[in-house]
Write a protein that holds these residues in place. Structure first.
Motif, PDB file in Angstrom:
ATOM      1  N   UNK A  14      42.390  53.033  42.373  1.00 18.94           N
ATOM      2  CA  UNK A  14      42.149  54.093  43.366  1.00 18.94           C
ATOM      3  C   UNK A  14      40.648  54.340  43.545  1.00 18.94           C
ATOM      4  N   UNK A  15      39.912  54.238  42.452  1.00 16.99           N
ATOM      5  CA  UNK A  15      38.457  54.404  42.534  1.00 16.99           C
ATOM      6  C   UNK A  15      37.830  53.340  43.430  1.00 16.99           C
ATOM      7  N   UNK A  16      38.479  52.153  43.440  1.00 10.68           N
ATOM      8  CA  UNK A  16      37.963  51.062  44.278  1.00 10.68           C
ATOM      9  C   UNK A  16      38.440  51.185  45.722  1.00 10.68           C
ATOM     10  N   UNK A  17      39.200  52.224  46.006  1.00 13.28           N
ATOM     11  CA  UNK A  17      39.608  52.475  47.391  1.00 13.28           C
ATOM     12  C   UNK A  17      41.064  52.188  47.699  1.00 13.28           C
TER      13      UNK A  17
END
Lengths: 207, 170
Positions: A27-30
């Motif tokens: 999720x941090x990577x999008x």
């Protein structure tokens, strides 16, 4: 990781044992699908906790949004090495306690009487697998009585009960979230059980 | 609740005990009606809590996902620029220094106006140079020692004449 999640069905991703840390990394990577999976995973325990604690569907909805918005907003600073479950549960606990402090004098209607769009009578929020109508009726009646008995408990007593049941945390973990010794957490639940036993004793006679 | 096992019953019910402790509780349960009743209540309440459908309304989840997507778009459009600048600060700093140096070399303060004028007239000067070269070039002789223009036109006239002759014969 991101590629794997996009390819796979979200429920498969849960079943194949993708860890929370991996989901958060994705999720941090999008990858917003990873967020969806996390939300689906924690939706029921968090929402059930909120409903049981605040006993008002509209207010529970607000808190639910508040908790996950906090997560979405602070995702970049979140350290995935930490246990996510404990983090989100602590956020939920703090949100509820803040709500209680802010609304000290506010009296919420119980779920049964709430007229919110998403609220349903207690009998409709229960899984009724009994085929016979009289069994459904009896079960609903018992559930209603237990629900009433639950309302008699103090917030602290009810919370330990709900945390242990819906969140599946050990008493040690509950004590950590509540920032109390484990003995206190156990004593609260024990007292809650005593009160429920008294209430349900009457229920037994009534039903 | 007076039995000293009351809290242990909780740990037993939720499986937080080792085998030896479990055995001890089982033995105790055989002789303690109070703890038996507690266990019964725990089972009933658990059943009740299990039957509770605590699913959040779908629109809440959808709204949160939309919000997250909006933030992603912002992050990729704007946030990433700053993120890249800060994460590769050495490259960013050296690029900035290089740009400043270039500016200082090519656009010094108080630049010579005449020099700038000459630079701006460079196109017209090049045109003049090209024209003078064109004038110097000798177009008078073609490949066969004749004027290029005459040679080409003469050939065309001859061809037209031969075509017309052929037509008349036909």
């Amino acid at each position: 990781m991101t590629r794997t999640l996009r390819k796979s069905n979200k429920f498969n991703a849960i079943s194949v044992g993708v860890t929370d840390a991996e989901l958060i990394k994705a999720y941090k990577k999008g990858d917003t699908q990873a967020l969806e999976i996390i939300m689906k995973k924690y939706e029921k325990p968090i929402y059930a906790y909120l409903l049981k604690m605040v006993r008002n569907a509209d207010y529970a909805n607000d808190l639910f949004q508040e908790i996950f918005l906090k997560f979405i907003k602070n995702i970049q600073s979140y350290n995935e090495e930490k246990k996510f479950a404990n983090w989100i549960y602590t956020v939920a606990h703090n949100a509820v306690m803040d709500g209680f402090r802010k609304n000290k004098n506010r009296c919420f209607e119980s779920l049964d009487r709430s007229n919110g769009e998403d609220s349903a009578p207690i009998s409709e929020t229960m899984d009724s697998k009994e085929p016979l109508p009289e069994n459904i009726l009896i079960k609903n009646e018992i559930n209603k009585k237990i629900e009433t008995a639950f309302e008699i408990l103090s917030n602290e007593q009810r919370e330990v009960f709900i945390m242990r049941h819906y969140w599946g945390l050990s008493f040690k973990e509950i004590a950590e979230i509540l920032k109390v010794p484990i003995g206190t957490a156990l004593a609260r639940m024990s007292r809650a059980l005593g009160r429920l036993k008294v209430e349900m004793g009457h229920i037994g006679e009534a039903v | 609740m007076t039995c000293k096992y009351s809290e242990k019953i909780l740990l037993y019910f939720y499986g937080e005990m080792d085998n030896a402790q479990c055995k001890e509780i089982k033995e105790h349960l055989e002789s303690c009606a109070e703890c038996k009743k507690n266990l019964e209540v725990l089972r009933d309440v658990s059943g009740h809590l299990d039957s509770f459908k605590g699913n959040a309304p779908a629109h809440l989840i959808e709204g949160l996902i939309r919000e997250a997507r909006k933030r992603e778009i912002w992050k990729f459009n704007v946030g990433n620029i700053f993120e890249n600048i800060f994460s590769h600060w050495k490259v960013s700093a050296s690029t900035l220094v290089f740009a400043c140096l270039m500016f200082a070399v090519f656009f010094p303060f108080g630049a010579d106006k005449d020099r700038l004028k000459w630079i701006s007239n460079i196109d017209s000067d090049l045109d003049g140079l090209e024209y003078s070269m064109y004038e110097e070039y000798d177009f008078s002789l073609g490949e066969y020692g004749e004027s290029v223009e005459d040679f080409e036109y003469e050939n065309i006239d001859d061809e037209i004449e031969s075509i017309n002759k052929n037509r008349r014969i036909l």
